[in-house]
Design a protein around this motif. Structure first.
Motif, PDB file in Angstrom:
ATOM      1  N   ASN A  66      43.734  77.062  14.364  1.00 46.69           N
ATOM      2  CA  ASN A  66      42.305  76.790  14.171  1.00 46.69           C
ATOM      3  C   ASN A  66      42.020  76.332  12.744  1.00 46.69           C
ATOM      4  O   ASN A  66      41.212  75.421  12.511  1.00 46.69           O
ATOM      5  N   ILE A  67      42.679  76.957  11.792  1.00 45.57           N
ATOM      6  CA  ILE A  67      42.515  76.559  10.383  1.00 45.57           C
ATOM      7  C   ILE A  67      42.966  75.102  10.204  1.00 45.57           C
ATOM      8  O   ILE A  67      42.256  74.287   9.614  1.00 45.57           O
ATOM      9  N   ASP A  68      44.135  74.808  10.751  1.00 48.40           N
ATOM     10  CA  ASP A  68      44.674  73.450  10.607  1.00 48.40           C
ATOM     11  C   ASP A  68      43.743  72.403  11.217  1.00 48.40           C
ATOM     12  O   ASP A  68      43.582  71.306  10.686  1.00 48.40           O
ATOM     13  N   LEU A  69      43.141  72.755  12.338  1.00 46.01           N
ATOM     14  CA  LEU A  69      42.229  71.819  12.998  1.00 46.01           C
ATOM     15  C   LEU A  69      41.052  71.460  12.088  1.00 46.01           C
ATOM     16  O   LEU A  69      40.727  70.283  11.902  1.00 46.01           O
ATOM     17  N   PHE A  70      40.413  72.471  11.492  1.00 41.54           N
ATOM     18  CA  PHE A  70      39.265  72.177  10.613  1.00 41.54           C
ATOM     19  C   PHE A  70      39.690  71.411   9.366  1.00 41.54           C
ATOM     20  O   PHE A  70      38.976  70.525   8.900  1.00 41.54           O
ATOM     21  N   LYS A  71      40.866  71.748   8.855  1.00 47.26           N
ATOM     22  CA  LYS A  71      41.363  71.009   7.679  1.00 47.26           C
ATOM     23  C   LYS A  71      41.543  69.540   8.021  1.00 47.26           C
ATOM     24  O   LYS A  71      41.201  68.644   7.252  1.00 47.26           O
ATOM     25  N   LYS A  72      42.085  69.302   9.219  1.00 45.99           N
ATOM     26  CA  LYS A  72      42.362  67.940   9.650  1.00 45.99           C
ATOM     27  C   LYS A  72      41.066  67.121   9.783  1.00 45.99           C
ATOM     28  O   LYS A  72      41.005  65.967   9.359  1.00 45.99           O
ATOM     29  N   VAL A  73      40.037  67.753  10.344  1.00 51.17           N
ATOM     30  CA  VAL A  73      38.759  67.040  10.506  1.00 51.17           C
ATOM     31  C   VAL A  73      38.155  66.697   9.145  1.00 51.17           C
ATOM     32  O   VAL A  73      37.631  65.599   8.942  1.00 51.17           O
ATOM     33  N   GLY A  74      38.266  67.620   8.200  1.00 52.92           N
ATOM     34  CA  GLY A  74      37.768  67.357   6.849  1.00 52.92           C
ATOM     35  C   GLY A  74      38.484  66.161   6.234  1.00 52.92           C
ATOM     36  O   GLY A  74      37.869  65.254   5.673  1.00 52.92           O
ATOM     37  N   LYS A  75      39.792  66.184   6.380  1.00 55.42           N
ATOM     38  CA  LYS A  75      40.628  65.121   5.805  1.00 55.42           C
ATOM     39  C   LYS A  75      40.307  63.761   6.433  1.00 55.42           C
ATOM     40  O   LYS A  75      40.131  62.761   5.746  1.00 55.42           O
ATOM     41  N   LYS A  76      40.212  63.770   7.763  1.00 56.17           N
ATOM     42  CA  LYS A  76      39.938  62.539   8.495  1.00 56.17           C
ATOM     43  C   LYS A  76      38.646  61.885   8.006  1.00 56.17           C
ATOM     44  O   LYS A  76      38.531  60.665   7.959  1.00 56.17           O
ATOM     45  N   ASN A  77      37.679  62.720   7.643  1.00 56.50           N
ATOM     46  CA  ASN A  77      36.399  62.189   7.198  1.00 56.50           C
ATOM     47  C   ASN A  77      36.353  61.964   5.686  1.00 56.50           C
ATOM     48  O   ASN A  77      35.286  61.682   5.133  1.00 56.50           O
ATOM     49  N   GLY A  78      37.481  62.132   5.047  1.00 56.82           N
ATOM     50  CA  GLY A  78      37.592  61.799   3.624  1.00 56.82           C
ATOM     51  C   GLY A  78      36.791  62.673   2.682  1.00 56.82           C
ATOM     52  O   GLY A  78      36.438  62.244   1.580  1.00 56.82           O
ATOM     53  N   ILE A  79      36.474  63.879   3.111  1.00 59.08           N
ATOM     54  CA  ILE A  79      35.679  64.729   2.210  1.00 59.08           C
ATOM     55  C   ILE A  79      36.556  65.797   1.563  1.00 59.08           C
ATOM     56  O   ILE A  79      37.618  66.138   2.062  1.00 59.08           O
ATOM     57  N   ASN A  80      36.055  66.321   0.456  1.00 61.60           N
ATOM     58  CA  ASN A  80      36.651  67.485  -0.169  1.00 61.60           C
ATOM     59  C   ASN A  80      36.041  68.700   0.532  1.00 61.60           C
ATOM     60  O   ASN A  80      34.835  68.897   0.493  1.00 61.60           O
ATOM     61  N   SER A  81      36.885  69.486   1.220  1.00 62.32           N
ATOM     62  CA  SER A  81      36.313  70.629   1.940  1.00 62.32           C
ATOM     63  C   SER A  81      37.146  71.880   1.713  1.00 62.32           C
ATOM     64  O   SER A  81      38.326  71.802   1.365  1.00 62.32           O
ATOM     65  N   ASP A  98      29.677  60.631   3.937  1.00 64.52           N
ATOM     66  CA  ASP A  98      29.525  59.633   2.869  1.00 64.52           C
ATOM     67  C   ASP A  98      28.777  60.205   1.675  1.00 64.52           C
ATOM     68  O   ASP A  98      29.183  60.043   0.527  1.00 64.52           O
ATOM     69  N   LEU A  99      27.649  60.879   1.959  1.00 64.35           N
ATOM     70  CA  LEU A  99      26.831  61.374   0.854  1.00 64.35           C
ATOM     71  C   LEU A  99      27.546  62.462   0.055  1.00 64.35           C
ATOM     72  O   LEU A  99      27.418  62.537  -1.163  1.00 64.35           O
ATOM     73  N   LEU A 100      28.320  63.283   0.759  1.00 62.77           N
ATOM     74  CA  LEU A 100      29.077  64.321   0.042  1.00 62.77           C
ATOM     75  C   LEU A 100      30.052  63.658  -0.929  1.00 62.77           C
ATOM     76  O   LEU A 100      30.204  64.096  -2.073  1.00 62.77           O
ATOM     77  N   GLN A 101      30.693  62.590  -0.469  1.00 59.63           N
ATOM     78  CA  GLN A 101      31.639  61.879  -1.334  1.00 59.63           C
ATOM     79  C   GLN A 101      30.935  61.204  -2.504  1.00 59.63           C
ATOM     80  O   GLN A 101      31.379  61.316  -3.644  1.00 59.63           O
ATOM     81  N   ILE A 102      29.817  60.530  -2.200  1.00 55.88           N
ATOM     82  CA  ILE A 102      29.093  59.807  -3.253  1.00 55.88           C
ATOM     83  C   ILE A 102      28.617  60.776  -4.343  1.00 55.88           C
ATOM     84  O   ILE A 102      28.738  60.502  -5.535  1.00 55.88           O
ATOM     85  N   GLN A 103      28.098  61.934  -3.907  1.00 55.63           N
ATOM     86  CA  GLN A 103      27.596  62.889  -4.901  1.00 55.63           C
ATOM     87  C   GLN A 103      28.710  63.796  -5.433  1.00 55.63           C
ATOM     88  O   GLN A 103      28.454  64.671  -6.249  1.00 55.63           O
ATOM     89  N   ASN A 104      29.940  63.574  -4.953  1.00 51.92           N
ATOM     90  CA  ASN A 104      31.088  64.348  -5.420  1.00 51.92           C
ATOM     91  C   ASN A 104      30.886  65.855  -5.257  1.00 51.92           C
ATOM     92  O   ASN A 104      31.037  66.633  -6.197  1.00 51.92           O
ATOM     93  N   ILE A 105      30.510  66.235  -4.047  1.00 45.98           N
ATOM     94  CA  ILE A 105      30.247  67.644  -3.757  1.00 45.98           C
ATOM     95  C   ILE A 105      31.230  68.132  -2.690  1.00 45.98           C
ATOM     96  O   ILE A 105      31.485  67.446  -1.705  1.00 45.98           O
ATOM     97  N   GLN A 106      31.764  69.320  -2.904  1.00 47.32           N
ATOM     98  CA  GLN A 106      32.677  69.919  -1.929  1.00 47.32           C
ATOM     99  C   GLN A 106      31.882  70.552  -0.783  1.00 47.32           C
ATOM    100  O   GLN A 106      30.872  71.221  -1.016  1.00 47.32           O
ATOM    101  N   LEU A 107      32.344  70.324   0.439  1.00 43.87           N
ATOM    102  CA  LEU A 107      31.730  70.986   1.590  1.00 43.87           C
ATOM    103  C   LEU A 107      32.499  72.274   1.858  1.00 43.87           C
ATOM    104  O   LEU A 107      33.722  72.260   1.989  1.00 43.87           O
ATOM    105  N   ARG A 108      31.764  73.381   1.918  1.00 46.04           N
ATOM    106  CA  ARG A 108      32.418  74.647   2.253  1.00 46.04           C
ATOM    107  C   ARG A 108      31.938  75.123   3.622  1.00 46.04           C
ATOM    108  O   ARG A 108      30.765  74.974   3.960  1.00 46.04           O
ATOM    109  N   LEU A 109      32.871  75.686   4.371  1.00 42.85           N
ATOM    110  CA  LEU A 109      32.552  76.221   5.705  1.00 42.85           C
ATOM    111  C   LEU A 109      32.913  77.688   5.718  1.00 42.85           C
ATOM    112  O   LEU A 109      33.893  78.085   5.094  1.00 42.85           O
ATOM    113  N   GLU A 110      32.154  78.465   6.476  1.00 41.59           N
ATOM    114  CA  GLU A 110      32.484  79.878   6.635  1.00 41.59           C
ATOM    115  C   GLU A 110      32.601  80.225   8.118  1.00 41.59           C
ATOM    116  O   GLU A 110      31.801  80.985   8.654  1.00 41.59           O
ATOM    117  N   PRO A 111      33.588  79.677   8.788  1.00 40.62           N
ATOM    118  CA  PRO A 111      33.697  79.948  10.218  1.00 40.62           C
ATOM    119  C   PRO A 111      34.236  81.353  10.466  1.00 40.62           C
ATOM    120  O   PRO A 111      35.164  81.796   9.785  1.00 40.62           O
TER     121      PRO A 111
END
Ligand code: PLP
Length: 474
Positions: free
Chosen positions: A48-63, A323-336
């Protein structure tokens, strides 16, 4: 003629299919650790961890993921977060202290407790753990403690009151989005909260709406922009939990179940639940009103897909969240919480008795109680698996309710009447599927001085499991 009871077949992981074949292992575990036991397969947590990491990566964000450990008490899951390089979201002094003692790095911890006293805040500051602040009183107390310690407190601000489709989402948690900037601006040098080191924004929404989460991220991004003009950098936006999972194998079963439940409540015949419990539906003026008050157990958009849709949601200007997360250089954090625990655990209990109640229902008493499989939802809508220890070629299908050990009339483990191929015998085992997220622990109590259930884990190959492959969380 009586209707057949509607089935709700759970999705089961293959490790569960393997394990339920191993009767001698399961009875051995129950003999050794008592009933009920909670069994966890840690590799599913990894997946499950790997799955969420993969989705973050695919979308090019820092998560970055922080496992919401309130959803399960076991320490072995917390230890696993270290190997998987994710963080942990803690919601109390004991949760936080245990994580620190297990060697989790302070940078991988966040404190989101709803109530934070002086002891907890002091402990967090001394250990340099990020504190998510909920209100002005907490800011003031945290500032006072940090100043006294001669330190800076690392903080984020929880926000709420988002506007979605012209309605303001209610929450008892967090600062209102219209007022939060004023408080955050006080953390600048020379202001009243100067011992607070502002690092980011946080929210956790009730319910499971992707649209509401997207709207909340867009608003957080706006607030971050506004703060940036005042030289306050928002390093992360933490979106909390609430990522949907799917528990059920069949959409048709899920719909048929609801139709039959409504029909039973409306006609007051052929009940499919204990005492015809509507689980949220009721009858008013010969019509069904209300809605199902359970977790929405069937979901086609779940886990990775859910996160992917959220990241690809767009605002009025057609900019996506990612896109906006990348433009503003902000990390997305999740608490699943729940979604990292999907298919990680099962609960197994031993049959103690069979009887007829005063309405002539067949009851099967299990060595466990209602607090060991319960959530904030009205009922756990999954068929359990019964493990018959003795071979018997005769099948005589029956319908039963499973009941537990508390001295309450309402200790009925599942509200649904369950079809079984025959009535289980004393010593047979009942397996509840996919219980690791909330079900096994969240409401567990020690009424009657019952022991808490034992938590077991394994990592070895599921098709060759032996008794010695399991370790207890103690
Ligand atoms: C409960 C909670 C979570 C986890 O929610 P899930 O629905 O289990 O993913 C995350 N963050 C906060 C602040 C929470 O209260």
């Amino acid at each position: 003629m009586k209707n057949k009871l509607p089935a709700l077949t759970p999705l089961t992981a293959s490790w569960v299919d393997h394990l339920v074949q191993k009767k001698e292992v399961l009875t051995g575990l129950i003999e050794k650790y008592g009933s009920p036991i909670n069994i966890h397969h840690l590799k599913m947590f990894d997946e499950n961890i790997d799955l969420f990491k993969k989705v973050g990566k695919k979308n090019g964000i820092n998560s970055k993921i922080f496992y919401a450990r309130k959803a399960n008490k076991s320490k072995f899951l917390v230890e696993r977060t270290k190997d998987k390089n994710i963080g942990v979201d803690t919601a109390s002094y004991n949760e936080l202290k245990q994580c620190i003692e297990l060697g989790i790095d302070a940078n991988d911890l966040v404190l989101t407790a709803a109530i934070k006293n002086e002891k907890l805040i002091t402990y967090a500051i001394e250990n340099r753990v990020l504190i998510i602040l909920d209100n002005d009183d907490e800011c003031m107390i945290t500032q006072t403690i940090a100043k006294k310690l001669g330190k800076k407190a690392i903080v984020g601000f929880r926000i709420s009151g988002f506007n979605v489709e012209d309605k303001k989402l209610y929450s008892r948690f967090g600062f209102d989005i219209e007022k939060v900037s004023k408080s955050i601006l006080l953390t600048r040098p020379g202001r009243t909260l100067e011992n607070l080191d502002y690092t980011g924004l946080h929210f956790h929404l009730d319910g499971y709406s992707i649209k509401e989460r997207a709207a909340a991220i867009f608003k957080a991004l706006e607030i971050a922009k506004e703060l940036f003009y005042h030289y306050l950098k928002t390093r992360f936006i933490d979106i909390g939990g609430g990522i949907l999972i799917n528990y059920l194998a069949s959409k048709e079963e899920w719909e048929t179940f609801q139709d039959q439940l409504k029909k039973a409540v409306l006609t007051n015949t052929d009940p499919i639940t204990f005492k015809n419990n509507g689980l949220g539906f009721s009858k008013v003026d010969d019509k069904i009103v209300g809605r199902l008050k359970t977790y929405p157990f069937y979901n086609e958009i779940n886990k990775g897909k859910f996160l992917d849709q959220l990241l690809n949601s767009t605002n009025a200007a057609s900019d996506s969240v990612a896109d906006l997360l990348q433009i503003q250089n902000i990390q997305l954090r999740l608490e699943p919480g729940r979604s990292l625990l999907d298919q990680v655990g099962i609960t197994v209990a031993r049959v103690a008795f069979r009887k007829k109640d005063s309405n002539d229902n067949t009851l099967v008493g299990l060595e466990m109680n209602m607090s060991q499989m319960s959530s904030s939802s009205e009922d756990f809508l999954l068929d359990p698996k019964v493990i018959f220890l003795n071979y018997d070629e005769n099948e005589s299908p029956s319908e039963v309710y499973f009941v537990g050990a508390y001295c309450l009339e309402r200790d009925v483990l599942l509200q649904r009447r369950i079809s079984v191929k025959r009535i289980p015998e004393i010593g047979d085992l009942v397996v509840f599927i996919n219980t690791a997220g909330y079900m096994m622990h969240f409401f567990e109590t020690e009424a009657h001085l019952f022991d808490l259930s034992c938590n077991l884990a394994f990592t070895s190959d599921p098709d060759a499991l032996k008794l010695s492959d399991f370790r207890s969380d103690e």
